[in-house]
Design a protein around this motif. Structure first.
Motif, short mmCIF file in Angstrom:
data_model
loop_
_atom_site.label_atom_id
_atom_site.label_comp_id
_atom_site.label_asym_id
_atom_site.label_seq_id
_atom_site.Cartn_x
_atom_site.Cartn_y
_atom_site.Cartn_z
N TRP B 34 0.85 -1.19 0.00
CA TRP B 34 0.00 0.00 0.00
C TRP B 34 0.89 1.25 0.00
CZ3 TRP B 34 -5.17 0.32 -0.63
CH2 TRP B 34 -5.96 -0.82 -0.39
N TYR B 35 0.50 2.22 -0.82
CA TYR B 35 1.22 3.48 -0.91
C TYR B 35 0.22 4.64 -0.83
CZ TYR B 35 5.19 0.82 -2.77
OH TYR B 35 6.21 -0.07 -2.94
N GLN B 36 0.71 5.73 -0.31
CA GLN B 36 -0.06 6.97 -0.27
C GLN B 36 0.66 8.00 -1.12
OE1 GLN B 36 0.39 9.60 3.19
NE2 GLN B 36 -1.82 9.52 3.47
N GLN B 37 -0.08 8.68 -1.98
CA GLN B 37 0.53 9.69 -2.84
C GLN B 37 -0.26 10.99 -2.72
OE1 GLN B 37 0.58 8.96 -7.11
NE2 GLN B 37 2.52 10.06 -7.32
N GLY B 38 0.36 11.98 -2.10
CA GLY B 38 -0.25 13.29 -2.00
C GLY B 38 -0.10 14.03 -3.32
N PRO B 39 -0.82 15.13 -3.47
CA PRO B 39 -0.76 15.90 -4.73
C PRO B 39 0.67 16.33 -5.05
CG PRO B 39 -2.55 16.66 -3.32
CD PRO B 39 -1.74 15.72 -2.49
N GLY B 40 1.13 16.00 -6.24
CA GLY B 40 2.47 16.39 -6.67
C GLY B 40 3.60 15.72 -5.93
N GLN B 41 3.30 14.66 -5.22
CA GLN B 41 4.33 13.98 -4.44
C GLN B 41 4.58 12.57 -4.95
OE1 GLN B 41 3.26 14.17 -0.30
NE2 GLN B 41 3.20 16.39 -0.26
N PRO B 43 4.96 8.47 -4.41
CA PRO B 43 4.28 7.48 -3.56
C PRO B 43 5.09 7.17 -2.31
CG PRO B 43 4.28 6.79 -5.87
CD PRO B 43 5.22 7.95 -5.76
N GLN B 44 4.42 7.19 -1.19
CA GLN B 44 5.06 6.87 0.08
C GLN B 44 4.56 5.51 0.56
OE1 GLN B 44 7.36 8.71 1.99
NE2 GLN B 44 7.54 9.98 0.14
N PHE B 45 5.48 4.65 0.88
CA PHE B 45 5.13 3.30 1.31
C PHE B 45 4.42 3.34 2.66
CE2 PHE B 45 5.43 -1.15 1.93
CZ PHE B 45 5.84 -1.36 3.24
N LEU B 46 3.33 2.60 2.75
CA LEU B 46 2.59 2.51 4.01
C LEU B 46 2.82 1.17 4.69
CD1 LEU B 46 -0.87 4.07 3.02
CD2 LEU B 46 0.97 5.14 4.33
N ILE B 47 2.51 0.09 3.98
CA ILE B 47 2.56 -1.23 4.60
C ILE B 47 2.54 -2.29 3.51
CG2 ILE B 47 0.05 -1.48 4.81
CD1 ILE B 47 0.58 -2.60 7.69
N SER B 48 3.08 -3.46 3.83
CA SER B 48 3.06 -4.55 2.87
C SER B 48 2.75 -5.86 3.58
CB SER B 48 4.40 -4.65 2.13
OG SER B 48 5.46 -4.91 3.03
N PHE B 49 2.25 -6.79 2.78
CA PHE B 49 1.89 -8.11 3.28
C PHE B 49 2.43 -9.17 2.33
CE2 PHE B 49 -0.96 -6.96 6.67
CZ PHE B 49 -1.35 -5.67 6.32
N TYR B 50 2.90 -10.25 2.91
CA TYR B 50 3.33 -11.40 2.15
C TYR B 50 2.68 -12.62 2.76
CZ TYR B 50 6.37 -15.19 0.54
OH TYR B 50 6.84 -16.36 0.04
N GLU B 51 1.98 -13.36 1.95
CA GLU B 51 1.30 -14.57 2.43
C GLU B 51 0.47 -14.28 3.69
OE1 GLU B 51 0.59 -17.49 1.46
OE2 GLU B 51 1.74 -17.55 -0.41
N LYS B 52 -0.28 -13.21 3.63
CA LYS B 52 -1.24 -12.83 4.67
C LYS B 52 -0.61 -12.33 5.96
CE LYS B 52 -2.55 -16.66 3.23
NZ LYS B 52 -3.01 -18.07 3.14
N MET B 53 0.70 -12.19 5.96
CA MET B 53 1.38 -11.67 7.14
C MET B 53 1.99 -10.31 6.79
SD MET B 53 1.07 -13.96 9.55
CE MET B 53 2.42 -13.65 10.69
N GLN B 54 1.94 -9.41 7.74
CA GLN B 54 2.57 -8.11 7.52
C GLN B 54 4.07 -8.31 7.35
OE1 GLN B 54 1.53 -4.76 10.21
NE2 GLN B 54 3.72 -4.37 10.31
N SER B 55 4.61 -7.77 6.28
CA SER B 55 6.03 -7.96 6.04
C SER B 55 6.84 -6.70 6.32
CB SER B 55 6.29 -8.47 4.63
OG SER B 55 5.69 -7.62 3.66
N ASP B 56 6.24 -5.54 6.18
CA ASP B 56 6.96 -4.31 6.51
C ASP B 56 5.97 -3.18 6.71
OD1 ASP B 56 10.27 -3.34 5.33
OD2 ASP B 56 9.06 -2.53 6.97
N ILE B 60 3.00 4.76 8.19
CA ILE B 60 1.55 4.59 8.30
C ILE B 60 1.10 5.06 9.67
CG2 ILE B 60 1.87 2.16 8.96
CD1 ILE B 60 -0.85 1.59 7.62
N PRO B 61 0.13 5.98 9.72
CA PRO B 61 -0.34 6.47 11.02
C PRO B 61 -0.97 5.34 11.84
CG PRO B 61 -1.15 7.84 9.20
CD PRO B 61 -0.57 6.62 8.59
N ASP B 62 -0.96 5.52 13.13
CA ASP B 62 -1.59 4.53 14.01
C ASP B 62 -3.09 4.44 13.77
OD1 ASP B 62 0.58 5.33 16.83
OD2 ASP B 62 0.86 4.00 15.11
N ARG B 63 -3.65 5.48 13.18
CA ARG B 63 -5.10 5.49 12.87
C ARG B 63 -5.45 4.55 11.72
NH1 ARG B 63 -6.23 9.61 10.33
NH2 ARG B 63 -4.16 10.53 9.98
#
Lengths: 112, 117
Positions: B34-41, B43-56, B60-63
């Motif tokens: 998952w990535y977040q891309q603000g206007p003119g920015q 992509p910033q990495f948020l989180i990733s999953f591999y085989e249903k487990m969080q990998s990195d 990413i905000p706690d919210r």
């Protein structure tokens, strides 16, 4: 982490000319690099990649050059076309490919 | 060929509301980013999953929370939305990312444009 940056935010070229987009990275251990093209309102699209055991790789009208000594890579687009107008990003994955670091994009404007 | 599917494509929310973004990876792909891309920015990495487990995890905000389900689709849950959360949210998928250090090409979805009013 990795710091990836592009030298110019906007590049304007005439249709038919060659375009060169540059990117610098900070981690000398980085061994895989990717160029993406992002058209307005769309997700980034893979263009070409290169591994650190190469210094040049060619695709269709695109060439990526890697200079590991100065930690710099470039994307060359031959005979630039209006359809090449987009934002171009270089990206570097973390060592375990769990995430990718993107550089600030360069917007390519192709003038007819 | 099937691509990464994201839904909804556009989402408008009020401050302090919640939002759920969905991502359906390319069939057989086991890794989602998952990535977040603000206007003119970029992509910033948020989180990733591999085989249903969080990998990195990135900036990413706690919210925000996310998970990958048994069918490999992923959902990004965003609570207490703030104006600054307005951005394009991209999901990407690949085969083999994170597990063995090798990854095929990362394919991006079309993104979800979130607007927080």
């Amino acid at each position: 982490g990795e710091s990836v940056g592009l030298h110019l935010p906007t590049l304007s070229v005439q249709e038919g000319d060659n375009s060169i987009i540059n990117c610098a990275y900070s981690n000398s251990a980085s061994d895989y690099f990717i160029w993406y093209k992002q058209e307005s309102g769309k997700g980034p699209q893979f263009i070409i990649d290169i591994r650190s055991n190469m210094d040049k790789r060619q695709g269709q009208r695109v060439t990526v050059l890697l200079n590991k000594t100065v930690k710099h890579l470039s994307l060359q687009i031959a005979a630039t076309q209006p359809g090449d107008s987009a934002v171009y990003f270089c990206a570097v994955p973390a060592y375990n490919f769990n995430k990718f670091y993107f550089g600030s994009g360069t917007k390519l404007n192709v003038k007819p | 060929a099937a691509g990464v599917i994201q839904s909804p494509r556009h989402l408008i929310k009020e401050k302090r509301e919640t939002a759920t973004l969905k991502c359906y990876p390319i069939p057989r792909h086991d890794t989602v980013y998952w990535y977040q891309q603000g206007p003119g920015q970029d992509p910033q990495f948020l989180i990733s999953f591999y085989e249903k487990m969080q990998s990195d995890k990135g900036s990413i905000p706690d919210r925000f929370s996310a998970q990958q389900f048994s069918d490999y689709h992923s959902e990004l849950n965003m609570s207490s939305l703030e104006l600054g959360d307005s951005a394009l949210y991209f999901c990407a998928s690949s085969l083999g990312g994170g597990g063995n250090g090798m990854s095929d090409e990362q394919f991006f979805g079309p993104g979800t444009r979130l607007t927080v009013l």
